[in-house]
Design an enzyme around this catalytic site. Structure first.
Site, PDB file in Angstrom:
ATOM      1  N   HIS A 143       1.144   2.134   4.891  1.00 43.47           N
ATOM      2  CA  HIS A 143       0.549   2.982   3.866  1.00 43.47           C
ATOM      3  C   HIS A 143      -0.845   2.950   3.917  1.00 43.47           C
ATOM      4  O   HIS A 143      -1.687   3.688   3.131  1.00 43.47           O
ATOM      5  CB  HIS A 143       1.211   2.854   2.926  1.00 43.47           C
ATOM      6  CG  HIS A 143       0.834   1.771   1.928  1.00 43.47           C
ATOM      7  ND1 HIS A 143       1.146   0.274   2.183  1.00 43.47           N
ATOM      8  CD2 HIS A 143      -0.087   1.451   0.779  1.00 43.47           C
ATOM      9  CE1 HIS A 143       0.620  -0.631   1.427  1.00 43.47           C
ATOM     10  NE2 HIS A 143      -0.202   0.176   0.669  1.00 43.47           N
TER      11      HIS A 143
HETATM   12  C1  UD1 Z   1      -2.209   2.432  -3.965  1.00 42.45           C
HETATM   13  C2  UD1 Z   1      -3.001   1.424  -3.752  1.00 42.45           C
HETATM   14  C3  UD1 Z   1      -2.656   0.410  -2.745  1.00 42.45           C
HETATM   15  C4  UD1 Z   1      -1.153  -0.134  -2.695  1.00 42.45           C
HETATM   16  C5  UD1 Z   1      -0.222   1.208  -2.740  1.00 42.45           C
HETATM   17  C6  UD1 Z   1       1.101   0.824  -2.823  1.00 42.45           C
HETATM   18  C7  UD1 Z   1      -5.222   1.860  -4.393  1.00 42.45           C
HETATM   19  C8  UD1 Z   1      -6.752   1.940  -3.872  1.00 42.45           C
HETATM   20  N1  UD1 Z   1      -4.354   1.720  -3.570  1.00 42.45           N
HETATM   21  O1  UD1 Z   1      -2.179   2.985  -2.528  1.00 42.45           O
HETATM   22  O2  UD1 Z   1      -3.274  -1.123  -2.822  1.00 42.45           O
HETATM   23  O3  UD1 Z   1      -0.877  -1.009  -1.707  1.00 42.45           O
HETATM   24  O4  UD1 Z   1      -0.614   2.019  -3.902  1.00 42.45           O
HETATM   25  O5  UD1 Z   1       1.844   1.900  -3.042  1.00 42.45           O
HETATM   26  O6  UD1 Z   1      -4.997   1.859  -5.651  1.00 42.45           O
HETATM   27  N2  UD1 Z   1       1.727   9.846  -4.303  1.00 42.45           N
HETATM   28  C9  UD1 Z   1       3.149  10.464  -4.664  1.00 42.45           C
HETATM   29  N3  UD1 Z   1       3.737   9.945  -5.687  1.00 42.45           N
HETATM   30  C10 UD1 Z   1       3.327   8.922  -6.408  1.00 42.45           C
HETATM   31  C11 UD1 Z   1       2.160   8.168  -6.226  1.00 42.45           C
HETATM   32  C12 UD1 Z   1       1.401   8.769  -4.941  1.00 42.45           C
HETATM   33  O7  UD1 Z   1       3.401  11.257  -3.905  1.00 42.45           O
HETATM   34  O8  UD1 Z   1       3.959   8.368  -7.246  1.00 42.45           O
HETATM   35  C13 UD1 Z   1       0.873  10.315  -3.292  1.00 42.45           C
HETATM   36  C14 UD1 Z   1      -0.262  11.185  -3.756  1.00 42.45           C
HETATM   37  O9  UD1 Z   1      -0.117  12.453  -3.450  1.00 42.45           O
HETATM   38  C15 UD1 Z   1      -1.398  10.322  -3.091  1.00 42.45           C
HETATM   39  C16 UD1 Z   1      -0.862   9.662  -2.202  1.00 42.45           C
HETATM   40  O10 UD1 Z   1       0.567   9.252  -2.362  1.00 42.45           O
HETATM   41  O11 UD1 Z   1      -2.058  11.328  -2.508  1.00 42.45           O
HETATM   42  C17 UD1 Z   1      -1.498   8.026  -2.473  1.00 42.45           C
HETATM   43  O12 UD1 Z   1      -1.365   7.582  -3.651  1.00 42.45           O
HETATM   44  P1  UD1 Z   1      -2.738   6.739  -4.396  1.00 42.45           P
HETATM   45  O13 UD1 Z   1      -2.417   6.434  -5.867  1.00 42.45           O
HETATM   46  O14 UD1 Z   1      -3.984   7.291  -4.107  1.00 42.45           O
HETATM   47  O15 UD1 Z   1      -2.943   5.459  -3.631  1.00 42.45           O
HETATM   48  P2  UD1 Z   1      -1.879   4.723  -2.570  1.00 42.45           P
HETATM   49  O16 UD1 Z   1      -1.995   4.922  -1.122  1.00 42.45           O
HETATM   50  O17 UD1 Z   1      -0.563   4.661  -3.068  1.00 42.45           O
END
Ligand code: UD1
Length: 364
Positions: A212
């Site tokens: 991820h």
């Molecule tokens: C975040 C953390 C990372 C951790 C990871 C575990 C930061 C900088 N990064 O990254 O350290 O290892 O979580 O999962 O905080 N999304 C969904 N549903 C959700 C959450 C997210 O669809 O419930 C999608 C969103 O559209 C978003 C993408 O996943 O664009 C990324 O989510 P984001 O919270 O920005 O960071 P992670 O990549 O999940």
């Protein structure tokens, strides 16, 4: 300390805060005159049922007192909105201490707000460093630690990092790893995922993969080439690949099939650990999973060029492989042929870290 806020925002935070909350409850039962009042604040950074609610349910974490509901967006959008909303929440009930865990956007955002309100900040998992400032988590760690009052560390290396930065030793407590409290506390409750039977998986015959990191999954070409190499070099092993939403978005655009990969959505905690525990090995770019595989003695290869958790390599079962195909292939051969190193378990990763933290907090 009597009044504290506990912050959680994203999936890897939930298994770190669960044991702390349970330890506070036990402390309060045994010390009714010195009870610790707390609010659990969910920033809403992760919001899908599978990325959040399922973890609360399975880990018996009470419903958050407040959900800041920040949702998805760029790091700056999330940081700014979490800060504004947490500032409001602090006006309603001013804690004496704010506990943040790990290294996600929510960790840094709430630490800054608390500190500016003259609230002490405790950082669980403070002091670890990958040295790679291109990782958003590294910036979060650096900023959070620079304003932290009490560090609860998972490794002696974290202590050394903090001392080298000039933090005084009496603020640094090497307590172990609350994520391992969750792991060890739940080993007898694991749940066989539905795909175990559907895909006819068998003990130690398959691998598990998670990817991820933006550097691996946000570019179509990097994701495609990683999946290609793995698909082609796992021999007769199949690879269960529960996909993070971020990875799924890019994967859908690839429009390709990889015959050795079993693709599924994010799994719940008890199902995921079930799969890891019974696997022949793990391929990942996560940090937390390298800690879990270390404790479970499962071979693990990390597709990154650096790690903030070096003890998973020097002591544990992890190997830092990078993302270069020339490195990945020989490691995959080792992994699939059962010739992996035998690891040990870092000191104090014993399932009793959260009570140590709560005991220290109650005496602050
Ligand atoms: C975040 C953390 C990372 C951790 C990871 C575990 C930061 C900088 N990064 O990254 O350290 O290892 O979580 O999962 O905080 N999304 C969904 N549903 C959700 C959450 C997210 O669809 O419930 C999608 C969103 O559209 C978003 C993408 O996943 O664009 C990324 O989510 P984001 O919270 O920005 O960071 P992670 O990549 O999940």
């Amino acid at each position: 300390m009597k009044k504290i806020d506990i912050i959680a925002g994203a999936r890897p935070n939930f298994m770190k805060i669960g044991p702390i909350i349970h330890a506070i409850h036990s402390h309060n039962e045994s010390n009714p005159n010195e009870s610790i009042e707390y609010r659990l604040i969910h920033t809403g950074q992760h919001y899908d049922k599978k990325m959040s609610d399922d973890f609360f349910e399975q880990l018996n974490i009470p419903q958050p007192n407040i959900n800041l509901g920040v949702g998805s967006g760029t790091a700056a959008f999330q940081t700014a909105n979490i800060m504004m909303r947490y500032e409001e929440a602090i006006k309603e009930w001013k804690p004496q201490l704010c506990i943040v865990v790990g290294d996600v956007t929510s960790t840094m955002a709430c630490a800054i707000v608390a500190k500016k309100e003259w609230i002490k900040v405790a950082h669980v998992e403070g002091g670890i460093r990958s040295g790679d400032e291109k990782m958003p988590e590294e910036i979060n760690r650096m900023v959070t630690d620079s304003i932290t009052d009490y560090f609860f560390t998972t490794s002696t290396i974290a202590n050394e990092n903090l001392q080298a930065l000039g933090h005084s030793s009496d603020k640094i407590f090497y307590v172990g790893n609350t994520m391992i409290d969750s792991l060890l506390g739940n080993l007898n409750r694991l749940i066989e995922p539905a795909l175990w039977n559907e895909k006819q998986l068998a003990n130690k015959e398959y691998l598990v993969m998670t990817l991820h990191r933006p550097s691996n999954v946000d570019g179509m070409e990097s994701l495609r080439s990683l999946l290609d190499i793995i698909n082609q070099n796992v021999g007769n092993r199949r690879v269960v690949f529960p996909m993070h939403p971020r990875t799924q978005k890019m994967y859908d655009q690839l429009g390709m099939n990889f015959k050795n990969l079993i693709i599924t959505g994010p799994l719940s905690y008890l199902e995921f650990i079930y799969l890891i525990k019974n696997s022949a090995g793990v391929i990942t770019d996560s940090g937390g999973i390298t800690e879990e595989t270390t404790v479970l003695s499962i071979p693990c290869m990390t597709l990154r060029n650096s790690t903030e958790r070096p003890e998973t390599i020097t002591v544990g079962t992890n190997e830092l492989v990078g993302t270069n195909p020339e490195n990945i292939v020989p490691f995959l051969q080792k992994l699939t042929s059962g010739n992996w190193k035998i690891g040990g378990i870092p000191d104090k990763w014993d399932g009793a870290t959260a009570p140590r933290i709560v005991s220290i907090i109650s005496n602050l």
